[in-house]
Design an enzyme around this catalytic site. Sequence first.
Site, PDB file in Angstrom:
ATOM      1  CE1 TYR A 173      -3.802   2.293   0.349  1.00 14.72           C
ATOM      2  CE2 TYR A 173      -2.772   3.110   2.352  1.00 14.72           C
ATOM      3  CZ  TYR A 173      -3.738   3.212   1.374  1.00 14.72           C
ATOM      4  OH  TYR A 173      -4.639   4.253   1.414  1.00 14.72           O
ATOM      5  CB  THR A 219     -10.942   9.794   6.953  1.00 10.32           C
ATOM      6  OG1 THR A 219      -9.909  10.783   6.841  1.00 10.32           O
ATOM      7  CG2 THR A 219     -12.289  10.457   6.688  1.00 10.32           C
ATOM      8  NE  ARG A 228     -10.365   1.457   6.912  1.00 10.93           N
ATOM      9  CZ  ARG A 228     -10.457   2.361   5.940  1.00 10.93           C
ATOM     10  NH1 ARG A 228      -9.506   3.243   5.766  1.00 10.93           N
ATOM     11  NH2 ARG A 228     -11.505   2.376   5.150  1.00 10.93           N
TER      12      ARG A 228
HETATM   13  N1  UDP Z   1      -6.362  -1.801  15.916  1.00 14.96           N
HETATM   14  C1  UDP Z   1      -6.738  -2.399  17.130  1.00 14.96           C
HETATM   15  N2  UDP Z   1      -7.859  -3.195  17.134  1.00 14.96           N
HETATM   16  C2  UDP Z   1      -8.624  -3.434  16.042  1.00 14.96           C
HETATM   17  C3  UDP Z   1      -8.252  -2.816  14.817  1.00 14.96           C
HETATM   18  C4  UDP Z   1      -7.111  -2.029  14.790  1.00 14.96           C
HETATM   19  O1  UDP Z   1      -6.058  -2.234  18.165  1.00 14.96           O
HETATM   20  O2  UDP Z   1      -9.639  -4.159  16.153  1.00 14.96           O
HETATM   21  C5  UDP Z   1      -5.188  -0.918  15.895  1.00 14.96           C
HETATM   22  C6  UDP Z   1      -4.175  -1.193  14.792  1.00 14.96           C
HETATM   23  O3  UDP Z   1      -3.222  -2.146  15.205  1.00 14.96           O
HETATM   24  C7  UDP Z   1      -3.555   0.190  14.587  1.00 14.96           C
HETATM   25  C8  UDP Z   1      -4.716   1.139  14.885  1.00 14.96           C
HETATM   26  O4  UDP Z   1      -5.667   0.387  15.637  1.00 14.96           O
HETATM   27  O5  UDP Z   1      -2.505   0.409  15.504  1.00 14.96           O
HETATM   28  C9  UDP Z   1      -5.389   1.693  13.626  1.00 14.96           C
HETATM   29  O6  UDP Z   1      -5.647   0.618  12.778  1.00 14.96           O
HETATM   30  P1  UDP Z   1      -6.506   0.721  11.431  1.00 14.96           P
HETATM   31  O7  UDP Z   1      -6.612  -0.662  10.882  1.00 14.96           O
HETATM   32  O8  UDP Z   1      -7.764   1.452  11.685  1.00 14.96           O
HETATM   33  O9  UDP Z   1      -5.697   1.617  10.404  1.00 14.96           O
HETATM   34  P2  UDP Z   1      -4.184   2.133  10.237  1.00 14.96           P
HETATM   35  O10 UDP Z   1      -4.167   3.419  10.965  1.00 14.96           O
HETATM   36  O11 UDP Z   1      -3.228   1.130  10.836  1.00 14.96           O
HETATM   37  O12 UDP Z   1      -4.025   2.273   8.777  1.00 14.96           O
END
Ligand code: UDP
Length: 316
Positions: A145, A175, A186
Amino acid sequence: MRILITGGAGFIGSHLCDRYLADGHDVIAMDNLSTGSVANIAHLSGHPRFHFIKHDVTHYIYVAGDLDMVLHLASLPSPVDYLNFPIQTLKVGALGTHNTLGLAFAKGARFLLASTSEVYGDPQVHPQPETYWGNVNPVGPRGVYDESKRFAEALTMAYHRYHHVDTRIVRIFNTYGPRMRSDDGRVVPNFICQALRADPLTVYDDGLRTRSFCYVSDLVEGIVRLMAADVHDPINLGNPTEFTVLEFAEKVIAVTGSRSAITFLHPTDERTRDDPKVRCPDISRAKTLLGWEPQVSVAEGLKRTAEFFRTRQGAG
Ligand code: UDP
């Protein structure tokens, strides 16, 4: 204006369709519906200034007639999606950006690339200004990505410098809002849906990584302002209010009034490999050049998003 929005049936793309239609423009949404959904644009069917074309932007794009703007939102931006579809992710960032830039060049249209805070990788500068070049592992699981978007930025600047295409680059930080998929993996949909079901919120590892969350209407306003401004260098758009993931879980529980507990998971798959430890936008450039800053508080945005999952999609 006549505006093409790729990824127009996706979460952010569909909100942009709504906004440009409301502003009186003609909008063509293009989407291959791999992660986008017709449900996001169903309310626009029959609208006299709206058209939908089902097409995969990694293949040659044909659009009849004039275009004033091309906004390239098509992408697989959820970590779960790009880990599951790594080659498609690289193709949409590389070939999709090439095709959409070629189209904008041929039509003499203004072009926007939806880039990402992931271009900063696991950042060693905090908060991240646009001048920071990033810390990306090209061969790690997130590289598909991050590098596709870094290549897309380079290609956009090449079309700007060499072909004089009137380009914009927005680096979108986390967002959220209505029309996110409940199953996109996410943190926002995961936590809200878990809270609505009274299931434990799944905080990964120690929950001390940080993120900041921008409500979709704020992002859309920033993109519209960027399209109207004469700015070719990248612009960060995001909300600079920073949370640890654990604090964010507590916030979601408070806002939804949920009985959920919090559970700490330690994913053994690649979900958290190279997961950035901190992320927060420096939005000075957007403030100065666009007069933009977020208006919707996280509490308000979460309330509206929870309402969407509660009514439109169920918490499943
Ligand atoms: N995360 C979490 N629990 C979940 C999903 C994500 O703790 O059920 C954490 C993930 O490891 C990251 C943050 O939340 O540190 C944001 O993750 P996301 O997948 O939303 O997007 P990113 O910011 O990593 O692109």
